[in-house]
Motif scaffolding. Structure first.
Motif, PDB file in Angstrom:
ATOM      1  N   VAL A 133       0.932  -1.213   0.168  1.00  0.00           N
ATOM      2  CA  VAL A 133       0.136  -0.024  -0.019  1.00  0.00           C
ATOM      3  C   VAL A 133       0.651   1.130  -0.004  1.00  0.00           C
ATOM      4  CG1 VAL A 133      -1.903  -1.115   1.138  1.00  0.00           C
ATOM      5  CG2 VAL A 133      -0.198  -0.011   2.544  1.00  0.00           C
ATOM      6  N   ARG A 134       2.090   1.112  -0.383  1.00  0.00           N
ATOM      7  CA  ARG A 134       3.035   2.263  -0.549  1.00  0.00           C
ATOM      8  C   ARG A 134       2.845   3.482  -1.310  1.00  0.00           C
ATOM      9  NH1 ARG A 134       8.480  -0.315  -2.371  1.00  0.00           N
ATOM     10  NH2 ARG A 134       7.859  -1.952  -0.954  1.00  0.00           N
ATOM     11  N   ASP A 135       2.053   3.250  -2.388  1.00  0.00           N
ATOM     12  CA  ASP A 135       1.597   4.272  -3.341  1.00  0.00           C
ATOM     13  C   ASP A 135       0.191   4.681  -3.210  1.00  0.00           C
ATOM     14  OD1 ASP A 135       4.381   4.855  -4.226  1.00  0.00           O
ATOM     15  OD2 ASP A 135       4.037   2.930  -5.527  1.00  0.00           O
ATOM     16  N   ASP A 136      -0.573   4.107  -2.426  1.00  0.00           N
ATOM     17  CA  ASP A 136      -2.172   4.101  -2.239  1.00  0.00           C
ATOM     18  C   ASP A 136      -2.529   3.691  -0.778  1.00  0.00           C
ATOM     19  OD1 ASP A 136      -4.533   4.746  -2.964  1.00  0.00           O
ATOM     20  OD2 ASP A 136      -4.299   3.472  -4.956  1.00  0.00           O
ATOM     21  N   LYS A 137      -3.768   4.137  -0.493  1.00  0.00           N
ATOM     22  CA  LYS A 137      -4.277   3.694   0.659  1.00  0.00           C
ATOM     23  C   LYS A 137      -4.937   1.958   0.437  1.00  0.00           C
ATOM     24  CE  LYS A 137      -5.921   8.190   2.266  1.00  0.00           C
ATOM     25  NZ  LYS A 137      -7.053   8.727   2.636  1.00  0.00           N
ATOM     26  N   GLU A 138      -4.983   1.583  -0.894  1.00  0.00           N
ATOM     27  CA  GLU A 138      -5.311   0.158  -0.981  1.00  0.00           C
ATOM     28  C   GLU A 138      -4.036  -0.549  -1.694  1.00  0.00           C
ATOM     29  OE1 GLU A 138     -10.014   0.882  -2.117  1.00  0.00           O
ATOM     30  OE2 GLU A 138      -8.573   1.642  -3.343  1.00  0.00           O
ATOM     31  N   GLY A 139      -4.164  -1.848  -1.604  1.00  0.00           N
ATOM     32  CA  GLY A 139      -3.204  -2.594  -2.124  1.00  0.00           C
ATOM     33  C   GLY A 139      -2.989  -2.848  -3.530  1.00  0.00           C
TER      34      GLY A 139
END
Length: 308
Positions: A93-99
């Motif tokens: 989830v490093r670039d978004d709140k979701e996987g």
């Protein structure tokens, strides 16, 4: 010496299993999960929160020479080796709140993001030829604002560069943990169906989590677990059987591992239900199962010899 245990399952309609459980070797005693043995059988890849959040690591099979592969304030989890051992796919989830699904070299270098559509993408698996990645995604869910359990997740596949995305299921429910058979003709996955069942804690549920296999064209679907218990985490063995986790042993929030033929026959229990095994994988030679074992104070990795 093997000890024979006799188990009467609470959720199995009085079915009696007489089974000698697999020998167990404890590998870790911290909060580690999703272990996978490298194709050459020398290293164990896994995720762990030992640094404060979930990161990816590998180590020798005896627990020595631990190496951290990811360094990120967001969670990285559910890693898998490519069949040739040169790549690792995982969820982050490093670039978004979701996987989303990422891929990197086996030494942790050259990380690339493969998915970026709205909705959770997770649980990657490589095809046996190493050319595609199978994963579950909520991208077709009609409402991504509702909680995850009320969304629609389907199984998809894509090339290793994230292109040529193909939808493999269309059940409009929760489908997760998808993987292809060795010959690439069958899809194994977990699916939530609208029949009464049990939650993980054995409370009553209006829906039931089951393990299915079907031909890649959608035909020939078989419910392999066929039990109101919570069944999930399916994984292929190299000889075409399926290992899955189930809490049908009647202990709340604990699951044993079971093995079954791909036609639904020959169901056998492999591990003692008083423990809780899931997030498992099978070695490429079919000799070992790696699994997370949950206990009161830790979630560590066990290595189980697959003897029957």
């Amino acid at each position: 010496m093997k000890i024979l245990f006799l188990i009467v399952t609470l959720l199995g309609g009085g079915v009696v299993y007489a089974q000698s459980y697999l020998p167990v070797k404890r590998i870790t005693v911290t909060v580690d999960g999703y272990p996978v043995l490298s194709p050459d059988g020398k290293k164990i890849l896994f995720d762990s929160d030992r640094s404060g959040n979930s990161e990816l690591y590998y180590m020798n099979v005896d627990g020595t020479q631990l190496k951290q592969l990811t360094f990120n304030t967001a969670n990285d989890d559910s890693p898998v080796w490519s069949p040739d051992g040169t790549k690792i796919a995982f969820t982050s989830v490093r670039d978004d709140k979701e996987g989303d699904i990422y891929i990197m070299d086996a030494d942790g270098k050259n990380t690339k993001r493969l998915t970026s559509t709205p909705g959770d993408d997770s649980h990657p698996k490589f095809s046996s030829d190493g050319q595609r990645i199978i994963f579950n995604s909520a991208r077709t869910s009609p409402d991504l604002s509702v909680e995850w359990s009320k969304q629609t997740l389907e199984i998809f596949s894509m090339k290793l560069d994230g292109t040529d995305v193909k939808q493999l299921t269309n059940f409009k429910t929760i489908c997760t943990y998808g993987s292809l058979s060795q010959d690439g003709t069958k899809l194994l996955f977990r699916r939530v169906i609208n029949t009464p069942g049990f939650n993980w804690d054995l409370s009553i549920s209006k829906r039931d989590s089951e393990v299915f296999v079907m031909n890649l064209d959608g035909s020939g679907e078989i419910n392999l677990s066929a039990n109101p218990a919570y069944d999930g985490w399916p994984a292929w063995t190299p000889d075409g059987r399926v290992i899955f986790a189930s809490n049908r042993g009647g202990i709340p929030s604990r699951s044993a591992l079971y093995i079954v033929n791909a036609d639904g026959s020959g169901l056998k229990i492999l591990t003692d239900p008083k423990y809780s095994y899931n997030q498992h994988s099978v070695s490429s030679d079919g000799k070992w199962i790696l699994a997370e074992r949950n206990a009161e104070s830790f979630a560590g990795i066990d290595m189980l010899e697959l003897k029957e």
